[in-house]
Motif scaffolding. Structure first.
Motif, short mmCIF file in Angstrom:
data_model
loop_
_atom_site.label_atom_id
_atom_site.label_comp_id
_atom_site.label_asym_id
_atom_site.label_seq_id
_atom_site.Cartn_x
_atom_site.Cartn_y
_atom_site.Cartn_z
N SER A 102 -15.51 -63.94 -42.81
CA SER A 102 -14.92 -64.80 -41.77
C SER A 102 -13.55 -64.26 -41.35
O SER A 102 -12.81 -63.70 -42.15
N ASP A 103 -13.24 -64.44 -40.08
CA ASP A 103 -11.95 -64.00 -39.53
C ASP A 103 -11.19 -65.25 -39.10
O ASP A 103 -11.56 -65.91 -38.12
N LEU A 104 -10.15 -65.59 -39.83
CA LEU A 104 -9.40 -66.82 -39.56
C LEU A 104 -8.65 -66.76 -38.23
O LEU A 104 -8.24 -67.80 -37.71
N SER A 105 -8.49 -65.56 -37.66
CA SER A 105 -7.83 -65.46 -36.35
C SER A 105 -8.80 -65.73 -35.20
O SER A 105 -8.39 -65.86 -34.05
N ALA A 106 -10.10 -65.81 -35.53
CA ALA A 106 -11.11 -66.06 -34.50
C ALA A 106 -11.13 -67.54 -34.12
O ALA A 106 -10.64 -68.40 -34.86
N THR A 107 -11.74 -67.84 -32.98
CA THR A 107 -11.86 -69.22 -32.52
C THR A 107 -12.87 -69.98 -33.37
O THR A 107 -12.65 -71.15 -33.72
#
Length: 198
Positions: A40-45
């Motif tokens: 998971s990428d926490l900077s993604a929406t």
């Protein structure tokens, strides 16, 4: 039944939003959750996901309208007849609203494209059992079980020999039971975990 040979990723842009899918084979729920957390990428929406392991499945829309992300990802897994698979689709919003139908197509389509491009292998359902073996028969029974396709998961030594924990292909459980009994001249019995509940 098929699963993925290894993890696979694919990225595409849909109406200025970037979608990145990561798919991988998993053995259990803990492994699926660990994969989702790691990728998971926490900077993604949004980090939307689904996984299927046998009859058990989960999916998550991560803030997208209900039913527009996780469920289409699960449908992509099921639609290709895959099992023991997790798919995470990450979205970076590009400023253009896709609507419910557009989101379903984007998430489901990105997941499906990723799964189609990934290498597949046959998934063999395994069942776990234990057998107590004397030292004099240990090497022979290990070799025979391994040649049958069983995996020795754990070997715990005791005063007279060892307790072996083994994973056996589901379709070969009766053959493995006979093998354990015959190789040890009736001294050892392979008992599967689900036998105990009968």
């Amino acid at each position: 039944m098929l699963t993925l040979a290894r993890s696979h990723s694919l990225s595409q842009e849909i109406r200025k939003s970037r979608f990145l899918a990561h798919a991988a084979p998993v053995t259990d729920e803990a492994e699926a959750r660990a994969f989702i957390a790691a990728q998971s990428d926490l900077s993604a929406t949004h980090n939307c996901w689904a996984w299927r392991i046998g009859q058990t499945y989960r999916f998550n829309d991560d803030g997208e309208p209900g039913g527009t992300a996780g469920k289409p990802i699960l449908q992509a897994i099921d639609g290709q007849g895959l099992d023991h698979v997790v798919v995470l689709v990450i979205r970076w919003f590009g400023g253009i609203l896709l609507g419910s139908g557009g989101l379903m197509r984007a998430y489901g389509g990105t997941a499906a494209m990723t799964l189609v491009a990934a290498e597949r292998v046959e998934h063999i359902a395994m069942t776990r059992g234990t057998v107590r073996v004397a030292f004099s028969e240990l090497a022979r029974i290990k070799a025979r079980l391994t040649s049958l396709g069983a995996i020795i998961v754990e070997e715990a030594f005791i005063a007279t020999g060892a307790d072996l924990m083994v994973d056996v292909p589901e379709g070969l459980r009766d053959q493995a039971k006979l093998l354990a009994r015959d190789v040890t001249s009736g001294h050892s019995f392979l008992i599967f975990d689900d036998d105990r509940s009968l």
